[in-house]
Design an enzyme around this catalytic site. Sequence first.
Site, PDB file in Angstrom:
ATOM      1  CG  HIS A   1     -16.004  35.676  10.314  1.00 35.74           C
ATOM      2  ND1 HIS A   1     -17.136  35.222  10.938  1.00 35.74           N
ATOM      3  CD2 HIS A   1     -16.373  36.795   9.643  1.00 35.74           C
ATOM      4  CE1 HIS A   1     -18.155  36.027  10.637  1.00 35.74           C
ATOM      5  NE2 HIS A   1     -17.711  36.993   9.854  1.00 35.74           N
TER       6      HIS A   1
ATOM      7  CG  ASP B   1     -14.217  30.841   6.481  1.00 35.42           C
ATOM      8  OD1 ASP B   1     -14.837  31.024   5.418  1.00 35.42           O
ATOM      9  OD2 ASP B   1     -14.380  31.542   7.495  1.00 35.42           O
TER      10      ASP B   1
ATOM     11  CD  GLN C   1     -14.416  37.920   2.636  1.00 36.41           C
ATOM     12  OE1 GLN C   1     -14.386  38.456   1.520  1.00 36.41           O
ATOM     13  NE2 GLN C   1     -15.371  38.183   3.513  1.00 36.41           N
TER      14      GLN C   1
ATOM     15  CE  LYS D   1     -19.205  36.728   3.721  1.00 40.94           C
ATOM     16  NZ  LYS D   1     -19.154  38.005   4.403  1.00 40.94           N
TER      17      LYS D   1
ATOM     18  CB  CYS E   1     -17.374  38.878  12.590  1.00 43.83           C
ATOM     19  SG  CYS E   1     -19.012  39.557  12.433  1.00 43.83           S
TER      20      CYS E   1
HETATM   21  C1  LIG Z   1     -13.961  34.770   6.440  1.00 44.29           C
HETATM   22  C2  LIG Z   1     -15.417  34.677   6.760  1.00 44.29           C
HETATM   23  N1  LIG Z   1     -15.890  33.562   7.328  1.00 44.29           N
HETATM   24  C3  LIG Z   1     -17.194  33.398   7.619  1.00 44.29           C
HETATM   25  C4  LIG Z   1     -18.100  34.401   7.367  1.00 44.29           C
HETATM   26  C5  LIG Z   1     -19.543  34.178   7.706  1.00 44.29           C
HETATM   27  O1  LIG Z   1     -20.295  34.207   6.542  1.00 44.29           O
HETATM   28  P1  LIG Z   1     -21.908  34.224   6.608  1.00 44.29           P
HETATM   29  O2  LIG Z   1     -22.258  35.345   7.542  1.00 44.29           O
HETATM   30  O3  LIG Z   1     -22.311  34.494   5.193  1.00 44.29           O
HETATM   31  O4  LIG Z   1     -22.338  32.901   7.087  1.00 44.29           O
HETATM   32  C6  LIG Z   1     -17.657  35.587   6.795  1.00 44.29           C
HETATM   33  C7  LIG Z   1     -18.588  36.713   6.562  1.00 44.29           C
HETATM   34  O5  LIG Z   1     -18.257  37.855   6.769  1.00 44.29           O
HETATM   35  C8  LIG Z   1     -16.287  35.731   6.463  1.00 44.29           C
HETATM   36  O6  LIG Z   1     -15.818  36.830   5.884  1.00 44.29           O
END
Ligand SMILES: Cc1ncc(COP(=O)(O)O)c(C=O)c1O
Length: 404
Positions: free
Chosen positions: A122, A199, A202, A225, A362
């Site tokens: 991401h 990270d 998910q 999430k 993203c």
């Molecule tokens: C794998 C992953 N990392 C990071 C993020 C960023 O999360 P946030 O926008 O809640 O900070 C997301 C959000 O879509 C994600 O799916």
Amino acid sequence: MSTLLAERPLDLVSDFPAIPAGWAYLDTAATAQKPRAVIDAIARAYGESYATVHRGVYQRSADMTLAYEAARAKVARFIGAGSPDEIVFVRGATEAINLVAQCWAAVQLKAGDRILLSMLEHHSNIVPWQMAAERVGAAIDVAPLTADGRIDLDAVERMLTPAHKLVALSHVSNVLGSVLDGARATRLAHAVGAKILLDGCQSVPRLPVDVRALGCDFYVFSGHKLYGPTGIGALWAKAELLDAMPPWQGGGAMIDRVSFQRTTYAPPPARFEAGTPHIVGALGLAAAIDYVEAIGVERIHAHETALVRDARDKLARINSVRLLGPEDSAGIVSFVVEGVHPHDVGTILDEAKVAIRAGHHCAQPLMEALGVEATARASFGVYNGADDVDALVRGVERVTRIFG
Ligand SMILES: Cc1ncc(COP(=O)(O)O)c(C=O)c1O
């Protein structure tokens, strides 16, 4: 469909007041809908027990401080952290990664050091490292994926060198749903002396997570999430790493003593929580963890895995659909309908009351690697059932009829 889903389906949609009958919400990977229990906890926190934390000498504030710190302890237990002091409340995964990039990477790394990421990350797990690397003159390497869309850990093993000081990887891909073997990734990173950040955006809502069993150094996730509120998330880091990190934002709550000559800082986690925190967000997150634990993360995982299998089986029967990602992806199915832009797929599905995400998610480097501009993505949560999969499949069939 798996026997587990057929025999013991989760039937929780009535817990979610924002999901009207007949609406298939398949965008949980972007953000999860909120159960009544979380909404009520937030309403109670503002409507009955509200006060600030850590400062008040009156009973209400002392009670709120206890609740806020109990939320931290709950997060710690939920992900297997050794101590609540290893949990820093942040706005979400993005802020957590930026915190590590600025206070750990930009401090510890020097010119010539290397950071290893993967092709499926991401943007939140790419850009903060680029910014830190630029500051210190470090370089970034990108691990490729296997043919079925997993981070290729054999390639990671070949690529890692003693110059690598940090590895940062998605535990579950937000596009492909592929699940990383986090323990192996950690062993590979540690074998060359690198730290590893996973990270967990998910994975925390979809898989049992135990940071100590994984052995990693940093773990991040977002509350929204995990059926919790927006604006709250957590950074977990090993205590010795947090202890050695300088603060990043200055202000109230993060200090020990302030004078114009010299300021000393509070120990972690307070050192990284300058200002009045998102008190109610933390309480909402604690309520979300209670909700998820009452169902059981294993059960959620089995439920979503069965929905993914059902969706993949049925979508695969539609000629023009190309499925992306591995068969056993966790809760997320990305696909393209040949000759149709994913935005058109999303719009036609919306007319049929099916909410999916269409776009680059993203993850623009991943789109490039897949040779697509965008994908359609259906992602599941505890409120989804086989009827939602059927609505998705009917909608995609309609897309193919409309576009001939
Ligand atoms: C794998 C992953 N990392 C990071 C993020 C960023 O999360 P946030 O926008 O809640 O900070 C997301 C959000 O879509 C994600 O799916």
